[in-house]
Design a protein around this motif. Structure first.
Motif, short mmCIF file in Angstrom:
data_model
loop_
_atom_site.label_atom_id
_atom_site.label_comp_id
_atom_site.label_asym_id
_atom_site.label_seq_id
_atom_site.Cartn_x
_atom_site.Cartn_y
_atom_site.Cartn_z
N SER A 385 5.57 22.60 9.31
CA SER A 385 5.89 23.18 8.00
C SER A 385 5.81 24.70 8.05
N TRP A 386 6.52 25.33 7.12
CA TRP A 386 6.53 26.79 7.03
C TRP A 386 7.10 27.18 5.68
N THR A 387 6.84 28.43 5.30
CA THR A 387 7.45 28.99 4.10
C THR A 387 8.56 29.91 4.56
N ARG A 388 9.71 29.83 3.91
CA ARG A 388 10.82 30.67 4.35
C ARG A 388 10.41 32.15 4.23
N PRO A 389 10.52 32.92 5.31
CA PRO A 389 10.12 34.33 5.24
C PRO A 389 11.08 35.15 4.37
N SER A 390 10.59 36.26 3.82
CA SER A 390 11.47 37.14 3.03
C SER A 390 12.17 38.15 3.94
N GLY A 391 11.78 38.19 5.18
CA GLY A 391 12.43 39.10 6.12
C GLY A 391 11.74 39.03 7.46
N GLY A 392 12.33 39.72 8.44
CA GLY A 392 11.72 39.76 9.77
C GLY A 392 12.27 38.71 10.70
N PRO A 393 11.76 38.69 11.94
CA PRO A 393 12.32 37.82 12.97
C PRO A 393 11.54 36.54 13.24
N PHE A 394 10.52 36.22 12.40
CA PHE A 394 9.64 35.10 12.77
C PHE A 394 9.60 33.98 11.73
N LEU A 395 9.29 32.77 12.24
CA LEU A 395 8.83 31.68 11.39
C LEU A 395 7.34 31.50 11.69
N TRP A 396 6.58 31.41 10.64
CA TRP A 396 5.13 31.22 10.78
C TRP A 396 4.87 29.74 10.49
N VAL A 397 4.76 28.98 11.58
CA VAL A 397 4.82 27.53 11.48
C VAL A 397 3.42 26.92 11.55
N ARG A 398 3.21 25.92 10.71
CA ARG A 398 1.93 25.22 10.73
C ARG A 398 2.13 23.84 11.37
N LEU A 399 1.28 23.55 12.34
CA LEU A 399 1.34 22.23 12.99
C LEU A 399 0.57 21.23 12.13
N PRO A 400 1.01 19.98 12.09
CA PRO A 400 0.30 19.00 11.25
C PRO A 400 -1.11 18.73 11.77
N HIS A 401 -1.31 18.91 13.07
CA HIS A 401 -2.65 18.75 13.67
C HIS A 401 -2.61 19.40 15.04
N GLY A 402 -3.73 19.45 15.68
CA GLY A 402 -3.76 20.01 17.04
C GLY A 402 -3.97 21.51 17.02
N ASP A 403 -3.85 22.08 18.20
CA ASP A 403 -4.24 23.48 18.37
C ASP A 403 -3.10 24.25 19.03
N GLY A 404 -2.73 25.37 18.42
CA GLY A 404 -1.57 26.15 18.85
C GLY A 404 -1.69 26.65 20.28
N GLU A 405 -2.90 27.02 20.67
CA GLU A 405 -3.10 27.57 22.02
C GLU A 405 -2.80 26.49 23.07
N THR A 406 -3.32 25.30 22.86
CA THR A 406 -3.07 24.20 23.79
C THR A 406 -1.59 23.84 23.78
N PHE A 407 -1.02 23.81 22.57
CA PHE A 407 0.39 23.44 22.51
C PHE A 407 1.27 24.51 23.18
N ALA A 408 0.91 25.78 23.01
CA ALA A 408 1.71 26.85 23.63
C ALA A 408 1.71 26.70 25.14
N GLN A 409 0.57 26.33 25.68
CA GLN A 409 0.47 26.13 27.12
C GLN A 409 1.34 24.97 27.57
N LEU A 410 1.30 23.92 26.77
CA LEU A 410 2.11 22.73 27.07
C LEU A 410 3.60 23.08 26.97
N ALA A 411 3.96 23.81 25.91
CA ALA A 411 5.37 24.15 25.68
C ALA A 411 5.92 25.00 26.82
N LEU A 412 5.05 25.84 27.39
CA LEU A 412 5.49 26.67 28.52
C LEU A 412 5.91 25.78 29.69
N GLY A 413 5.22 24.68 29.85
CA GLY A 413 5.58 23.72 30.88
C GLY A 413 6.94 23.08 30.63
#
Ligand SMILES: Cc1ncc(COP(=O)(O)O)c(C=O)c1O
Length: 474
Positions: A385-413
Motif C-alpha cells: 500500500s501507498w499514498t499517491r505522492p504529490s510530487g517527486g520520483p518515489f513511491l513510499w510503499v508499506r509492506l503488509p508484513h515483514g521487514d524492508g531490509e530483509t526484503f531488499a536483500q532478497l529483491a537484489l537476488g
C-alpha cells in the motif's frame, strides 16, 4: 557501515553460489574502506540473521576470505580484517545515500529503483549542449568560493520570483544540494549540535548529520508535513541548532506541506530563534501548481539544485541564507573545495532560464511513470500500500508484513535494488517500508515489478535466500 550494521548491498548481484556472492560483497566493502584493518566483522550468526540468509552461507564466505588472507579468525575474538593490512587505514562508514554508487556496484543487469536520478535524453537541453565560450575564463579568473556572480544573481532572482525576496549576496553556489546540506550541518551540527529532521527524511541529509557529528532528533509527520505539537515540545526542551525540512515533495514520502503548517512551522522556528532549512531539491517535481519556499524571513535557509531538472552530474546546487551566515558558510566552502567549477556554473547560468520548461517536461514524464508504476504494483503486488505522492520520483510503499531490509536483500537476488525504509529514519523506524523510484523507462519498470513480484512470492513462501542467476535488462 560499521561491523554491527551490515548493508543490504553486501551480497553482490553476480551469478554464482550465495556464499561466493557474499564473499565478493565483503571483499568490495573492505576495498572501499567500509571495514578498516583490524576491524571486527559481525558474528556468523548475526550476519546471517541480518541478511536473511543461512549461517552456513556466512561460514562459507568467511572461510573463503580467510583462505585469501583477507580475514583472520581467533577463537573468542571473532573474525577480523587482517591487521597486517594497515595500509588500508581505518574504516570509513558507507553512505546510506543509494545514488552514490562506487565502481563495481551494483551488478550489471540489476534494475535500480533505489535512486532518484530523473534523467532521459532530454536532460541536456540545447543551451547546455552549446559549449561556445565555456572555456573562456570569467571575470575574476580566480577562486570564487561564493560562486559566479552572474549565477548567484540568477538564483536570487528565481527565489524572488517564487516569493522569497533574495539578493545575490544571500546565495552561495555549491557542488549539488548535498554539499549545501553538508556545509549547513557542519556549521550547526558539529560538536553535537542538535538537528531536528522529519521522520522519515532524506538519506543523504542523515549521512551528512552523522559525518558532522550532530545529534539528530527526528519528529513524526502526517499528510500535511512535520507535526506541530512534537516540534513545539522539542523546541522547548532541547537546545536545537537547526531544523531541516522538505516542504515541497518530501523525500521519501512525496508530500507537500500545507500552507497552514508552513506558517505554523515558520512561526515556531522564528519565535525560538532556530534557523530552518527548506530543502527544495525535489520541489520543481511537484505535480500540480507552483511551489513556494517556506515563509521565513530572518531565519530562512533554502537549499536547491539543478540535479533533478537537468542532470545530477552537473553538480550545481546552492543555498540561500541570510547575509549574516554567509561569511561562516563561505569559510567552510573554502575548506571544502575553494569554490565550485567555473565551467559548471557557466552552464548552470545558461540552464536556469529554461528551468520552467524543463519542470513542465519532467512533470509530464513523472506523472505518466507514476501511473504506470501504480498500475503494475496494484496488479502484481496487491497487498502493498501507498499514498499517491504529490510530487517527486518515489513511491513510499508499506509492506503488509515483514521487514524492508530483509526484503531488499532478497529483491537484489532477483535483480532489483530498492531502498529499505529504515535507512530513511534516524531511529531505524519504517522497517516495513520501501522507497521505490519510478523514474525508469516503462519497459524497465515492468521488468522491475515482475522481479519484485517474484521476490515477494519467495518471501511469502519462506524461500528467503533468493535465486542465483545473472540478469539482462532489455
Ligand atoms: C531532498 C534531496 N536533497 C538533496 C539531494 C542531493 O542533490 P544534489 O544532486 O543536488 O546533490 C537529493 C538527491 O536526491 C534530494 O532528494
Amino acid at each position: 557501515m560499521n561491523a554491527s550494521t551490515p548493508s543490504a548491498g553486501l551480497i553482490s548481484g553476480s551469478p554464482g553460489p550465495l556464499y561466493q556472492r557474499l564473499a565478493e560483497g565483503l571483499r568490495g566493502a573492505v576495498r572501499r574502506g567500509e571495514f578498516g584493518a583490524g576491524s571486527r566483522l559481525p558474528s556468523e550468526r548475526d550476519l546471517a540473521r541480518s541478511l536473511g540468509i543461512s549461517r552456513t552461507t556466512v561460514i562459507g564466505a568467511y572461510r573463503l576470505l580467510r583462505e585469501e588472507g583477507l580475514l583472520e579468525s581467533e577463537r573468542g575474538s571473532g573474525t577480523r580484517v587482517v591487521a597486517s593490512g594497515r595500509w588500508i587505514g581505518p574504516a570509513v562508514p558507507a553512505a546510506t545515500m543509494p545514488s552514490a554508487k562506487l565502481t563495481g556496484e551494483p551488478a550489471a543487469g540489476v534494475v535500480d529503483l533505489s535512486g532518484s536520478v530523473v534523467v532521459g535524453p532530454e536532460a541536456v537541453p540545447r543551451p547546455a549542449a552549446d559549449t561556445t565560450g565555456l572555456h573562456e575564463p570569467t571575470a575574476g579568473f580566480g577562486y570564487q568560493p561564493l560562486g559566479l556572480p552572474s549565477l548567484r544573481a540568477r538564483i536570487a532572482a528565481r527565489h524572488t520570483r517564487l516569493g522569497l525576496p533574495t539578493t545575490a549576496d544571500e546565495v552561495l553556489v555549491t557542488n549539488g544540494a548535498q554539499q549545501a546540506i553538508s556545509l549547513l550541518f557542519t556549521l550547526f551540527g558539529r560538536n553535537g549540535g542538535v538537528i531536528v529532521t522529519e521522520n522519515p527524511s532524506y538519506v543523504g541529509a542523515l549521512d551528512a548529520a552523522h559525518a558532522a557529528g550532530a545529534r539528530l532528533l527526528a519528529l513524526p509527520t502526517d499528510a500535511e508535513g512535520i507535526k506541530v505539537r512534537p516540534l513545539r515540545e522539542t523546541l522547548a526542551r532541547h537546545p536545537v541548532s537547526l531544523l531541516y525540512v522538505m516542504t515541497t515533495c518530501q523525500n521519501p514520502t512525496g508530500t507537500v506541506m500545507s500552507t497552514q503548517r508552513r506558517t505554523e512551522i515558520a512561526r515556531l522556528a522564528e519565535r525560538a530563534g532556530v534557523p530552518v532549512v527548506d530543502d527544495t531539491t525535489l520541489a520543481d517535481l511537484v505535480f500540480e501548481g507552483r511551489w513556494h519556499p517556506l515563509p521565513t524571513a530572518a531565519t530562512g535557509i533554502t537549499v536547491g539544485s539543478l540535479s533533478k531538472l537537468f542532470w545530477p552530474g552537473l553538480r550545481i546546487g546552492w543555498l540561500r541564507a541570510p547575509g549574516a551566515l554567509m561569511t561562516r558558510l563561505a569559510r567552510l566552502k573554502v575548506v571544502a573545495d575553494l569554490g565550485s567549477s567555473d565551467v559548471g556554473q557557466q552552464l548552470a547560468s545558461r540552464l536556469l532560464p529554461v528551468s520552467e520548461d524543463m519542470a513542465t517536461a519532467r512533470r509530464g514524464q513523472l506523472t505518466a511513470r507514476l501511473d504506470l508504476m501504480s498500475e503494475l504494483l496494484r496488479s502484481r503486488l496487491p497487498t502493498w500500500s501507498w499514498t499517491r505522492p504529490s510530487g517527486g520520483p518515489f513511491l513510499w510503499v508499506r509492506l503488509p508484513h515483514g521487514d524492508g531490509e530483509t526484503f531488499a536483500q532478497l529483491a537484489l537476488g532477483y535483480g532489483v535494488q530498492v531502498l529499505p525504509g529504515a535507512r530513511t529514519s534516524p531511529d531505524r523506524g519504517f522497517a516495513d517500508h520501501l522507497r521505490l523510484s519510478f523514474v525508469n523507462e516503462p519497459e524497465t519498470l515492468r521488468i522491475a515489478v515482475d522481479r519484485l513480484g517474484e521476490a515477494w512470492a519467495a518471501c511469502e513462501s519462506g524461500h528467503g535466500s533468493g535465486p542465483l542467476r545473472s540478469f539482462t535488462v532489455a
